[in-house]
Design a protein around this motif. Structure first.
Motif, PDB file in Angstrom:
ATOM      1  N   UNK A  62       0.949  -1.192   0.113  1.00 48.19           N
ATOM      2  CA  UNK A  62       0.027  -0.194   0.114  1.00 48.19           C
ATOM      3  C   UNK A  62       0.910   1.335  -0.013  1.00 48.19           C
ATOM      4  N   UNK A  63       0.158   2.355  -0.596  1.00 48.10           N
ATOM      5  CA  UNK A  63       1.039   3.613  -0.425  1.00 48.10           C
ATOM      6  C   UNK A  63      -0.214   4.737   0.016  1.00 48.10           C
ATOM      7  N   UNK A  64       0.112   5.596   1.135  1.00 49.53           N
ATOM      8  CA  UNK A  64      -0.880   6.457   1.671  1.00 49.53           C
ATOM      9  C   UNK A  64      -0.056   7.764   1.700  1.00 49.53           C
ATOM     10  N   UNK A  65      -0.694   8.707   1.136  1.00 51.14           N
ATOM     11  CA  UNK A  65      -0.420  10.241   1.099  1.00 51.14           C
ATOM     12  C   UNK A  65      -1.351  10.762   1.978  1.00 51.14           C
ATOM     13  N   UNK A  66      -0.907  11.807   2.746  1.00 56.63           N
ATOM     14  CA  UNK A  66      -1.585  12.423   3.870  1.00 56.63           C
ATOM     15  C   UNK A  66      -1.304  14.011   4.039  1.00 56.63           C
ATOM     16  N   UNK A  67      -2.531  14.740   4.363  1.00 57.09           N
ATOM     17  CA  UNK A  67      -2.139  16.113   4.578  1.00 57.09           C
ATOM     18  C   UNK A  67      -3.221  16.380   5.626  1.00 57.09           C
ATOM     19  N   UNK A  68      -2.583  16.895   6.809  1.00 57.46           N
ATOM     20  CA  UNK A  68      -3.280  17.037   8.106  1.00 57.46           C
ATOM     21  C   UNK A  68      -3.225  18.492   8.812  1.00 57.46           C
ATOM     22  N   UNK A  69      -4.429  18.913   8.911  1.00 61.48           N
ATOM     23  CA  UNK A  69      -4.279  20.362   9.513  1.00 61.48           C
ATOM     24  C   UNK A  69      -4.688  20.115  11.006  1.00 61.48           C
ATOM     25  N   UNK A  70      -3.651  20.884  11.826  1.00 61.43           N
ATOM     26  CA  UNK A  70      -3.869  21.141  13.220  1.00 61.43           C
ATOM     27  C   UNK A  70      -4.000  22.528  13.712  1.00 61.43           C
ATOM     28  N   UNK A  71      -5.085  22.604  14.931  1.00 61.81           N
ATOM     29  CA  UNK A  71      -4.878  24.020  15.253  1.00 61.81           C
ATOM     30  C   UNK A  71      -3.634  24.019  16.244  1.00 61.81           C
ATOM     31  N   UNK A  72      -3.634  25.150  17.076  1.00 67.34           N
ATOM     32  CA  UNK A  72      -2.365  25.606  17.730  1.00 67.34           C
ATOM     33  C   UNK A  72      -2.238  24.441  18.854  1.00 67.34           C
ATOM     34  N   UNK A  73      -3.150  23.967  19.195  1.00 66.70           N
ATOM     35  CA  UNK A  73      -3.016  22.955  20.495  1.00 66.70           C
ATOM     36  C   UNK A  73      -2.870  21.389  19.712  1.00 66.70           C
ATOM     37  N   UNK A  74      -2.493  21.440  18.632  1.00 59.78           N
ATOM     38  CA  UNK A  74      -2.299  20.068  18.040  1.00 59.78           C
ATOM     39  C   UNK A  74      -3.355  19.205  17.922  1.00 59.78           C
ATOM     40  N   UNK A  75      -4.665  19.695  17.741  1.00 60.27           N
ATOM     41  CA  UNK A  75      -6.066  18.992  17.628  1.00 60.27           C
ATOM     42  C   UNK A  75      -6.296  19.221  16.158  1.00 60.27           C
ATOM     43  N   UNK A  76      -6.553  17.726  15.777  1.00 62.80           N
ATOM     44  CA  UNK A  76      -6.911  17.624  14.314  1.00 62.80           C
ATOM     45  C   UNK A  76      -7.997  18.377  13.903  1.00 62.80           C
ATOM     46  N   UNK A  77      -7.958  19.350  12.611  1.00 66.98           N
ATOM     47  CA  UNK A  77      -9.230  19.885  12.155  1.00 66.98           C
ATOM     48  C   UNK A  77      -9.568  19.359  11.191  1.00 66.98           C
ATOM     49  N   UNK A  78      -8.610  18.772  10.032  1.00 67.25           N
ATOM     50  CA  UNK A  78      -9.052  18.267   8.953  1.00 67.25           C
ATOM     51  C   UNK A  78      -7.833  17.249   8.332  1.00 67.25           C
ATOM     52  N   UNK A  79      -8.036  16.343   7.796  1.00 65.88           N
ATOM     53  CA  UNK A  79      -7.139  15.355   7.192  1.00 65.88           C
ATOM     54  C   UNK A  79      -7.716  14.939   5.655  1.00 65.88           C
ATOM     55  N   UNK A  80      -6.865  15.066   4.994  1.00 62.46           N
ATOM     56  CA  UNK A  80      -7.143  14.517   3.575  1.00 62.46           C
ATOM     57  C   UNK A  80      -6.201  13.330   3.259  1.00 62.46           C
ATOM     58  N   UNK A  81      -6.578  12.066   3.052  1.00 63.29           N
ATOM     59  CA  UNK A  81      -5.826  10.890   2.882  1.00 63.29           C
ATOM     60  C   UNK A  81      -6.197  10.391   1.559  1.00 63.29           C
TER      61      UNK A  81
END
Length: 193
Positions: free
Chosen positions: A48-67
């Motif tokens: 498998x191959x997986x690409x990801x882009x993860x957006x975190x707020x200033x507290x490192x809480x996930x707000x968005x992930x595109x996988x």
């Protein structure tokens, strides 16, 4: 002791459970971080191959992930959006099974184990439940994963945590660098750069 800012890039070599490699790039934003990466592996005879882009707020809480991913079963993609208070959308649909989760955890990634550790800011002896939106490597199915992190005594300048994921009957001691990125994830990955 708080973590230092993440480096521009980091890499991990998968070991034992699978063979492969992961590379991640860290971008500091005005309101948090964006982490982009790619991981490839062979595990149990499946690739498998997986690409990801993860957006975190200033507290490192996930707000968005595109996988996005590719495996023998074809191409897959998923978008997760979170309000930062534990409510999620998966491809635009409400996902009540993820209520209370603050992190995304990619099965394919050692990097995502940094998210709850940064967010929790545990002192030695502290313990935190960190349920996560868990994304499978082969088909990008999204599940809820109950997990806990318990900070134990540091070793030199490295923070150490006892990690458990009861659904997999898995427990391990994770070692983190000064930036809060996994150096050693026994049975899964080691930092390569």
């Amino acid at each position: 002791m708080p973590f230092a800012a993440p480096p521009t890039t980091a890499a991990w070599r998968h070991q034992d459970a699978r063979s492969g490699f992961e590379v991640a790039y860290f971008h500091l934003l005005d309101d948090g971080y964006r982490i982009e990466g790619c991981t490839t592996a062979i595990e149990g005879g499946q690739t498998w191959a997986v690409d990801y882009a993860i957006a975190l707020d200033a507290n490192w809480t996930t707000r968005r992930a595109r996988i996005s991913g590719r495996s023998a079963s074809g191409m897959h993609s998923v978008v997760l959006e979170a309000d930062g208070a534990g409510h999620w959308l998966v491809d635009g649909e409400t996902a009540p099974h993820l209520n209370g989760c603050l992190d995304v955890d990619l099965e394919s990634s050692a990097m995502t184990n940094a998210l709850p550790v940064h967010r929790a800011g545990l002192l030695v002896g502290g313990r935190a439940a960190a349920p996560a939106a868990y994304v499978r490597a082969l088909d990008l199915a999204v599940e809820r994963l109950e997990q806990t992190y318990t900070r134990i005594a540091d070793e030199t300048s490295h923070q150490r945590y006892d990690y458990t994921a009861p659904a997999f009957e898995f427990a391990s001691r994770l070692v983190y660098d000064e930036a809060g990125l996994v150096l050693d994830y026994p049975g899964v990955a080691v930092r390569a750069g």
